[in-house]
Design an enzyme around this catalytic site. Sequence first.
Site, PDB file in Angstrom:
ATOM      1  N   SER A  37       1.129  -0.882   0.466  1.00  0.00           N
ATOM      2  CA  SER A  37       0.270  -0.103   0.122  1.00  0.00           C
ATOM      3  C   SER A  37       0.449   1.020   0.224  1.00  0.00           C
ATOM      4  O   SER A  37       2.472   1.465   0.600  1.00  0.00           O
ATOM      5  CB  SER A  37      -0.689   0.007   1.705  1.00  0.00           C
ATOM      6  OG  SER A  37      -1.440   1.522   1.292  1.00  0.00           O
ATOM      7  N   TYR A  53      -0.695  -0.122  10.617  1.00  0.00           N
ATOM      8  CA  TYR A  53      -0.564  -0.844   9.209  1.00  0.00           C
ATOM      9  C   TYR A  53       0.137   0.011   8.295  1.00  0.00           C
ATOM     10  O   TYR A  53       0.891  -0.989   6.947  1.00  0.00           O
ATOM     11  CB  TYR A  53      -2.179   0.018   8.892  1.00  0.00           C
ATOM     12  CG  TYR A  53      -2.009  -0.723   7.341  1.00  0.00           C
ATOM     13  CD1 TYR A  53      -2.944  -2.116   6.623  1.00  0.00           C
ATOM     14  CD2 TYR A  53      -2.451   0.125   5.324  1.00  0.00           C
ATOM     15  CE1 TYR A  53      -3.423  -2.379   5.279  1.00  0.00           C
ATOM     16  CE2 TYR A  53      -2.614  -0.130   4.618  1.00  0.00           C
ATOM     17  CZ  TYR A  53      -3.075  -0.561   4.730  1.00  0.00           C
ATOM     18  OH  TYR A  53      -3.754  -1.468   2.977  1.00  0.00           O
TER      19      TYR A  53
END
Length: 171
Positions: free
Chosen positions: A145, A158
């Site tokens: 990501s 994350y």
Amino acid sequence: MNTPRQHSGRVALVTGAASGIGLDIAHGLSRQGATVCLVDRNGPAAQEAAQAIVDAGGQAEAFVVDLADMDAITAMLAQVSERHEVIDILINNAGIALNQPATALALSQWNATLAVNVTAPMVLTQHVLPGMRDKGWGRVVNVSSISGVRAGTGRLAYGTSKAALIAMTGQ
């Protein structure tokens, strides 16, 4: 339009395959001829996804696994190894994406995020690489990501896990 069946005879294992990006990847690999092992913690959705691939003429099977549980990963890999000689394609797609302030992040949430987003891909990759080397062909794809490159509010676990996955990919 006919999709080339460049992966006929190959076995692909896709994590997070019951929905979203993972499901799209699983369907695409099936259309290219791969037998797809769909790995997801959502059992009914994984079974439904595998059945949809079979109904479309592909080969697929679902494996219900919580990727934060290393014993469950080991058991799943044993099942896959009983059915298939080698995993030719590994797609590490599953992920936990929490969005909360760093001061509210519990250690258990941190640990679960790193287990699913970093440790599970490492364990799966270690498992498949010897077979790929012996066969002389294989692919490992780690889905990361932009959060692994650029900090974002509420993305401590994350973002850190995706940065680690990016680093691991380069090894």
